[in-house]
Design a protein around this motif. Structure first.
Motif, short mmCIF file in Angstrom:
data_model
loop_
_atom_site.label_atom_id
_atom_site.label_comp_id
_atom_site.label_asym_id
_atom_site.label_seq_id
_atom_site.Cartn_x
_atom_site.Cartn_y
_atom_site.Cartn_z
N ARG A 29 -0.83 -20.53 29.06
CA ARG A 29 -1.37 -20.39 27.54
C ARG A 29 -2.55 -21.01 26.60
O ARG A 29 -3.74 -21.73 27.36
CB ARG A 29 -0.81 -22.20 27.33
CG ARG A 29 0.67 -21.49 27.22
CD ARG A 29 1.35 -23.15 26.71
NE ARG A 29 3.61 -22.07 27.63
CZ ARG A 29 4.26 -24.10 28.52
NH1 ARG A 29 3.55 -24.27 28.59
NH2 ARG A 29 5.15 -22.66 28.12
N GLU A 34 0.51 -25.17 19.40
CA GLU A 34 1.14 -23.80 19.00
C GLU A 34 1.33 -23.30 18.03
O GLU A 34 1.19 -21.66 19.04
CB GLU A 34 3.43 -24.21 19.28
CG GLU A 34 3.96 -24.91 21.17
CD GLU A 34 3.78 -26.12 21.00
OE1 GLU A 34 2.60 -26.83 20.21
OE2 GLU A 34 4.50 -26.69 21.53
N ASN A 37 -1.92 -21.10 18.81
CA ASN A 37 -1.16 -19.84 20.16
C ASN A 37 -1.00 -18.49 19.25
O ASN A 37 -1.02 -17.56 19.39
CB ASN A 37 -0.91 -20.46 20.56
CG ASN A 37 -0.71 -21.27 21.60
OD1 ASN A 37 -2.51 -22.00 22.17
ND2 ASN A 37 0.05 -21.82 22.47
N ILE A 108 2.99 -19.15 24.40
CA ILE A 108 2.60 -19.86 22.68
C ILE A 108 3.10 -21.26 22.93
O ILE A 108 2.61 -21.91 22.78
CB ILE A 108 3.75 -18.87 21.54
CG1 ILE A 108 2.90 -17.94 21.12
CG2 ILE A 108 4.03 -19.64 20.59
CD1 ILE A 108 3.50 -16.95 20.59
N LEU A 109 4.50 -21.29 23.76
CA LEU A 109 5.18 -22.24 23.49
C LEU A 109 4.60 -23.93 24.41
O LEU A 109 4.71 -23.64 25.67
CB LEU A 109 6.46 -22.10 23.67
CG LEU A 109 7.16 -21.10 22.81
CD1 LEU A 109 8.95 -20.88 23.21
CD2 LEU A 109 7.00 -21.96 21.37
N ARG A 112 7.25 -27.18 21.15
CA ARG A 112 8.21 -26.59 20.48
C ARG A 112 9.24 -26.54 21.08
O ARG A 112 8.91 -25.49 22.57
CB ARG A 112 7.68 -25.52 19.47
CG ARG A 112 6.74 -26.18 18.67
CD ARG A 112 6.35 -24.83 17.96
NE ARG A 112 7.20 -25.04 16.59
CZ ARG A 112 7.25 -25.00 15.76
NH1 ARG A 112 6.63 -26.79 15.35
NH2 ARG A 112 8.71 -25.82 14.67
#
Length: 204
Positions: A29, A34, A37, A108-109, A112
């Protein structure tokens, strides 16, 4: 599956393999933010991002240009009915997702938990007729508005989509209504796997 030369430090069971995998994904990541990202990756994957909406609700649509071309060519050449599969594959927390692009999503996560929903199609030109991912919808809430934005983008990029196509869904009312609004003549069917799951839950 993890293959290493770590000797005694190698994972010895499923839980340790899952831990190693999660640790590796976290290292991929870009940051612990997020939203940052999402924005940074959108510059590197311009041919994959079709929508990046952050407010008032998170809506991300991922659809690769090469897959759009493949699907469009199929619609032009085949005389068979093409089955589209639209499903909320899993919830990642506060966010829902729909298929293809898991590598980007994992990058991304962090905290979330979105809904991931994927639109796939059965490619009848191959002998084994595989189901291939066409587009991914990542959103916060199961609302018709999210599906409407998703289908608007489909309509813009694949104007021939209603031709030769049927739609198979998990029965979610919001997505069925949104799809019917844009493609009123496309037949919709309930996924048999979800019907079986609902029956098993009902008789427990």
């Amino acid at each position: 599956l993890i293959a290493t030369n770590d000797g005694e430090d190698a994972p010895r069971n499923v839980a340790q393999c899952q831990y190693r995998r999660q640790k590796f994904l976290q290292q991929q990541r870009i940051s612990n933010d997020e939203i940052q990202n999402l924005i940074l990756l959108s510059f590197d994957f311009k041919d994959y991002y079709k929508l990046l909406q952050i407010q008032p609700d998170l809506i991300v649509v991922l659809m690769h240009d090469d897959m759009i071309q493949q699907f469009s060519n199929l619609l032009l050449t085949t005389k068979e009915t093409v089955a589209l599969y639209y499903d909320t594959t899993f919830s990642l927390g506060e966010i829902y997702v729909s298929v293809g692009g898991n590598e980007i999503i994992n990058m991304i996560l962090i905290h979330r938990s979105p809904l991931l929903q994927v639109l796939g199609y059965r490619h009848s030109m191959f002998v084994k007729r595989p189901i291939l991912p066409l587009a991914v919808l990542l959103h916060d809430f199961k609302q018709e508005q999210s599906h409407n934005r998703f289908i608007e983008i489909l309509q813009n990029h694949i104007p021939r989509l209603p031709h030769h196509c049927i739609l198979v869904t998990d029965g979610e009312d919001a997505l069925k209504t949104a799809f019917r609004c844009y493609y009123p003549n496309t037949q919709q069917f309930r996924c048999w796997n979800h019907v079986q799951q609902n029956i098993k839950q009902a008789i427990k």
